[in-house]
Every structure is written in C-alpha cells, then in structure tokens.
Design a protein around this motif. Structure first.
Motif, PDB file in Angstrom:
ATOM      1  N   GLU A 107      51.699  41.089  48.710  1.00 15.44           N
ATOM      2  CA  GLU A 107      52.368  41.938  49.710  1.00 15.44           C
ATOM      3  C   GLU A 107      53.522  41.202  50.389  1.00 15.44           C
ATOM      4  N   LYS A 108      53.350  39.907  50.625  1.00 13.51           N
ATOM      5  CA  LYS A 108      54.354  39.129  51.363  1.00 13.51           C
ATOM      6  C   LYS A 108      55.391  38.471  50.463  1.00 13.51           C
ATOM      7  N   ALA A 109      55.109  38.340  49.173  1.00 17.05           N
ATOM      8  CA  ALA A 109      56.007  37.629  48.268  1.00 17.05           C
ATOM      9  C   ALA A 109      57.344  38.345  48.136  1.00 17.05           C
ATOM     10  N   VAL A 116      57.002  35.768  40.700  1.00 12.14           N
ATOM     11  CA  VAL A 116      55.844  35.369  41.502  1.00 12.14           C
ATOM     12  C   VAL A 116      54.901  34.579  40.608  1.00 12.14           C
ATOM     13  N   ILE A 117      54.579  33.376  41.040  1.00 11.93           N
ATOM     14  CA  ILE A 117      53.681  32.511  40.270  1.00 11.93           C
ATOM     15  C   ILE A 117      52.425  32.254  41.089  1.00 11.93           C
ATOM     16  N   THR A 118      51.274  32.439  40.466  1.00 10.26           N
ATOM     17  CA  THR A 118      50.010  32.149  41.134  1.00 10.26           C
ATOM     18  C   THR A 118      49.387  30.901  40.517  1.00 10.26           C
ATOM     19  N   MET A 119      48.728  30.128  41.357  1.00 15.72           N
ATOM     20  CA  MET A 119      47.974  28.971  40.869  1.00 15.72           C
ATOM     21  C   MET A 119      46.865  28.646  41.856  1.00 15.72           C
ATOM     22  N   VAL A 134      53.855  42.918  40.784  1.00 15.13           N
ATOM     23  CA  VAL A 134      52.866  42.622  41.827  1.00 15.13           C
ATOM     24  C   VAL A 134      52.939  43.625  42.972  1.00 15.13           C
ATOM     25  N   LYS A 135      54.082  44.306  43.112  1.00 15.37           N
ATOM     26  CA  LYS A 135      54.204  45.305  44.165  1.00 15.37           C
ATOM     27  C   LYS A 135      53.622  46.657  43.750  1.00 15.37           C
ATOM     28  N   ASN A 136      53.256  46.779  42.483  1.00 21.21           N
ATOM     29  CA  ASN A 136      52.822  48.093  41.994  1.00 21.21           C
ATOM     30  C   ASN A 136      51.432  48.088  41.379  1.00 21.21           C
ATOM     31  N   ILE A 137      50.649  47.039  41.622  1.00 19.27           N
ATOM     32  CA  ILE A 137      49.257  47.038  41.196  1.00 19.27           C
ATOM     33  C   ILE A 137      48.379  46.770  42.414  1.00 19.27           C
ATOM     34  N   ASP A 138      47.163  47.269  42.350  1.00 19.61           N
ATOM     35  CA  ASP A 138      46.224  47.120  43.456  1.00 19.61           C
ATOM     36  C   ASP A 138      45.109  46.179  43.016  1.00 19.61           C
ATOM     37  N   HIS A 149      40.838  40.251  40.156  1.00 14.41           N
ATOM     38  CA  HIS A 149      41.883  39.267  39.877  1.00 14.41           C
ATOM     39  C   HIS A 149      41.810  38.754  38.440  1.00 14.41           C
ATOM     40  N   ARG A 150      40.605  38.817  37.853  1.00 14.40           N
ATOM     41  CA  ARG A 150      40.460  38.382  36.458  1.00 14.40           C
ATOM     42  C   ARG A 150      41.200  39.311  35.499  1.00 14.40           C
ATOM     43  N   TYR A 151      41.422  40.538  35.927  1.00 12.79           N
ATOM     44  CA  TYR A 151      41.944  41.557  35.026  1.00 12.79           C
ATOM     45  C   TYR A 151      43.332  42.038  35.425  1.00 12.79           C
ATOM     46  N   ILE A 152      44.097  41.207  36.091  1.00 11.05           N
ATOM     47  CA  ILE A 152      45.450  41.613  36.459  1.00 11.05           C
ATOM     48  C   ILE A 152      46.276  41.988  35.230  1.00 11.05           C
ATOM     49  N   PRO A 153      46.174  41.272  34.096  1.00  8.32           N
ATOM     50  CA  PRO A 153      46.921  41.723  32.910  1.00  8.32           C
ATOM     51  C   PRO A 153      46.536  43.132  32.466  1.00  8.32           C
ATOM     52  N   VAL A 154      45.267  43.492  32.608  1.00  5.56           N
ATOM     53  CA  VAL A 154      44.823  44.834  32.228  1.00  5.56           C
ATOM     54  C   VAL A 154      45.357  45.859  33.227  1.00  5.56           C
ATOM     55  N   LEU A 155      45.303  45.516  34.522  1.00  5.43           N
ATOM     56  CA  LEU A 155      45.859  46.408  35.543  1.00  5.43           C
ATOM     57  C   LEU A 155      47.353  46.618  35.307  1.00  5.43           C
ATOM     58  N   ALA A 156      48.044  45.537  34.922  1.00  2.00           N
ATOM     59  CA  ALA A 156      49.485  45.638  34.653  1.00  2.00           C
ATOM     60  C   ALA A 156      49.756  46.547  33.460  1.00  2.00           C
ATOM     61  N   LYS A 157      48.969  46.383  32.405  1.00  2.00           N
ATOM     62  CA  LYS A 157      49.139  47.237  31.221  1.00  2.00           C
ATOM     63  C   LYS A 157      48.898  48.707  31.576  1.00  2.00           C
ATOM     64  N   ASN A 158      47.852  48.967  32.344  1.00  2.00           N
ATOM     65  CA  ASN A 158      47.546  50.344  32.724  1.00  2.00           C
ATOM     66  C   ASN A 158      48.636  50.948  33.605  1.00  2.00           C
ATOM     67  N   ALA A 159      49.372  50.075  34.342  1.00  2.00           N
ATOM     68  CA  ALA A 159      50.455  50.550  35.208  1.00  2.00           C
ATOM     69  C   ALA A 159      51.764  50.728  34.449  1.00  2.00           C
ATOM     70  N   GLY A 160      51.792  50.348  33.151  1.00  5.61           N
ATOM     71  CA  GLY A 160      52.991  50.542  32.344  1.00  5.61           C
ATOM     72  C   GLY A 160      53.791  49.280  32.072  1.00  5.61           C
ATOM     73  N   PHE A 161      53.313  48.126  32.532  1.00  7.31           N
ATOM     74  CA  PHE A 161      54.000  46.855  32.270  1.00  7.31           C
ATOM     75  C   PHE A 161      53.409  46.270  30.980  1.00  7.31           C
ATOM     76  N   ILE A 162      54.093  46.495  29.871  1.00  5.85           N
ATOM     77  CA  ILE A 162      53.506  46.187  28.571  1.00  5.85           C
ATOM     78  C   ILE A 162      54.021  44.879  27.959  1.00  5.85           C
ATOM     79  N   LYS A 163      55.061  44.287  28.540  1.00  3.66           N
ATOM     80  CA  LYS A 163      55.582  43.036  27.992  1.00  3.66           C
ATOM     81  C   LYS A 163      54.783  41.876  28.573  1.00  3.66           C
ATOM     82  N   ILE A 164      53.638  41.640  27.950  1.00  8.63           N
ATOM     83  CA  ILE A 164      52.686  40.632  28.423  1.00  8.63           C
ATOM     84  C   ILE A 164      52.517  39.580  27.334  1.00  8.63           C
ATOM     85  N   THR A 165      52.581  38.325  27.717  1.00  8.84           N
ATOM     86  CA  THR A 165      52.383  37.237  26.764  1.00  8.84           C
ATOM     87  C   THR A 165      51.580  36.132  27.443  1.00  8.84           C
ATOM     88  N   GLU A 166      51.317  35.071  26.687  1.00 10.62           N
ATOM     89  CA  GLU A 166      50.608  33.936  27.266  1.00 10.62           C
ATOM     90  C   GLU A 166      51.280  32.640  26.838  1.00 10.62           C
TER      91      GLU A 166
END
Length: 316
Positions: A81-83, A88-91, A165-169, A175-192
């Motif tokens: 919310e504040k970023a 945005v990088i999390t660690m 990060v502004k469009n997922i809840d 938090h383990r499934y943020i990539p899945v939440l992102a995919k469901n929200a339409g952000f499909i360019k996901i890599t590792e």
C-alpha cells in the motif's frame, strides 16, 4: 523512484543494521533511487528501536509497526500500500536473501518487461527433513493445482511491477501464492530467477512445520477461488442439482414401488432408500444455499485492511 524494498520482519533485531547497510551499498553502487520499508509485524525484541535509529539517519528508510503480530501476508499488504517505486522488491529480514540480486531483478522488470520475477533457491541451506522435502512437495502441488510453473513459490525474494502490487489483495496466508494471485488478476508475464540462498546468521526461524499444513489448506482455497471465485453458484449449484436429482430419483422409485409393485410390503420409512433420498435432498439444498451466500458475499464490499498500525516512520 526506481525501487521500493519491502521487508516484513518479526524479532530480527540482530540482522536489521547489516541488511540495511548491504541494501544501501547495492543501491548506491547501481545509482538507484530507492526506499526501504521495514514492516515490523509485532516484534517483542528491540527491532523497532533499531529501525527508528536507522530511519533518523537515512530518510530513505521508512517503517510501519503493527500493534501485534498479524502475519506475513498482512505485513506485505501494508508495504504494498505504501510502496511507490517503479519496481517493488520483497525480501526477508533474516539475511538469507541476498541483496546483490536486486539489480538483476530490477532489470527483468524494468527492461525485460516482466510483471513478476520470483526467486528460486535452487541450493538451500535449510534442514532437509523440516524444510527441503516439505518445500519440494508443496511446490509440486502448487504447480499442478495453479498452473503457474515456478519451482519455489515460498521464496521471499521477489520483484514486481508497481501496478501489480496495487491490484492484488494479499490476505490470510496468501503470501505464498502471490504469483497465482497475479496470474488470476491478469498479470501473465511471470518468470523466475535462481537466487543465492544463505544460511541463517542470527536467531532461529519463525516458521515451523505447521506452515506447510496451512500452505496446503490455502492451496485448496486459492484453487477454488481461481476456478469458482467469481461464480461460486456454478460449483455449489451443480453439486446441489446432482444431490437433489439423486434424492428425487430414490423418492420416485419408492413411491412407484409402494403404490404399484409392492403395496403390502414394508413401510417407506422402514427402508434405507428413504433416508438416502431424504439426506441427499437436504444436502443438495444446503449446497444451493451455500452458492447463493457465496454470490451475495461477492457483491458485498469488503475492507481489505486487516491489521492495526501502531507507529509509522517517514511516511506521509
């Protein structure tokens, strides 16, 4: 601003200064404009005082202190919310995530155009029985269930576009499934990206075996939400229809048998088919009610904020 680094923490007073200095060195070396957001998730040690001292010296360091321990998902939600950085990088705050990975993570988002880059701790320094084997099983199940082809869902070191990060809840233990939440929200360019993993330098891990039990339960939840989250009546209505149809079929059979085939036989209420018919119709009705309630909940506005902030530093 180029980068926001969001760091949730719980009782990590020994590592905060070293982590801060390491991140600042990386930022200055690469000439990044940055902010560091420490999210104190109800620490009972001296973590907040350490953050306060660093913040008074470095205005790029910001802090949020929860009233009590609300969990990592809520800490990440507050940080998101504040970023304000483009990336945005999390660690984690335990020094097991390497800040030297930041420039490459930033490049993958800012230059290569990915929405999300997840770290992959290919070589781990954790206990084989307590973490490595359960993690492999957990990640396999998450890949099969979600369709997101990542090897390490639970790695704390990740990079995101700010829009993501502004469009997922992120709530509960999701938090383990943020990539899945992102995919469901339409952000499909996901890599590792394979990242360096380091042995814990101070203190002890805050997570036990119960996190994997919770993780698998959350996996079932997110599978359901991704398949039927927008229209729960499609699932519960179908199940209800099947159960009620079975119940009516048995009821018709019992009626025909009693009226025409065996009128002098046992009473209907003495036959097991009667109770099977009654039970399935009741269960089917309950499924229908569950579907209607789910549809109503979806149309009810919910507050995403599920934590209470005690103090903030350098936040407008």
């Amino acid at each position: 601003m180029n980068i926001s680094v969001v760091i949730p923490l719980l009782n990590e007073q020994e590592s905060i200064n070293e982590l801060h200095d390491w991140i600042v060195n990386v930022m200055q070396t690469n000439r990044f404009s940055y902010e560091i957001l420490f999210i104190d998730d109800g620490s009972t040690d001296d973590s907040w005082n350490v953050i306060s001292k660093i913040s008074s010296i470095n205005p790029n360091v910001k802090g949020i202190r929860f009233l009590k321990n609300f969990g990592k998902s809520q800490a990440l939600h507050a940080g998101f919310e504040k970023a304000s950085g483009d990336v945005v990088i999390t660690m984690d705050a335990d020094l097991q995530d390497n800040p030297d990975e930041i420039p490459e993570l930033y490049k993958l988002i800012a230059t290569d155009g990915y929405d999300l880059v997840s770290g992959w701790k290919k070589k781990r320094y954790d206990s084989v029985l307590s973490k490595n084997l359960p993690s492999k099983l957990f990640n396999w199940a998450a890949r099969k269930t979600s369709g997101v082809k990542l090897n390490d869902f639970n790695c704390g070191l990740k990079a995101y576009k700010l829009d993501l990060v502004k469009n997922i809840d992120v709530n509960g233990e999701m938090h383990r499934y943020i990539p899945v939440l992102a995919k469901n929200a339409g952000f499909i360019k996901i890599t590792e990206k394979i990242v360096l993993h380091q042995a814990r330098k101070y203190g002890e891990t805050k997570f036990g075996m119960n996190r994997f039990i919770h993780g698998f339960l959350d996996l079932i939840t997110i599978w359901f939400l991704s398949r039927f989250g927008k229209q729960p009546m499609h699932l519960f209505g179908a199940l209800g229809f099947i159960m009620i149809t079975i119940g009516f079929a048995f009821a018709i059979y019992l009626g025909i048998d009693k009226l025409f085939l065996n009128p002098t036989g046992r009473l209907i209420t003495e036959r097991p088919q009667f109770y099977l018919s009654l039970s399935t119709m009741i269960i089917g009705t309950q499924f229908f009610v569950a579907g209607f309630l789910g549809e109503i909940v979806l149309r009810t506005k919910q507050d995403k904020k599920r934590y209470l902030i005690k103090e903030e530093l350098n936040l407008e």
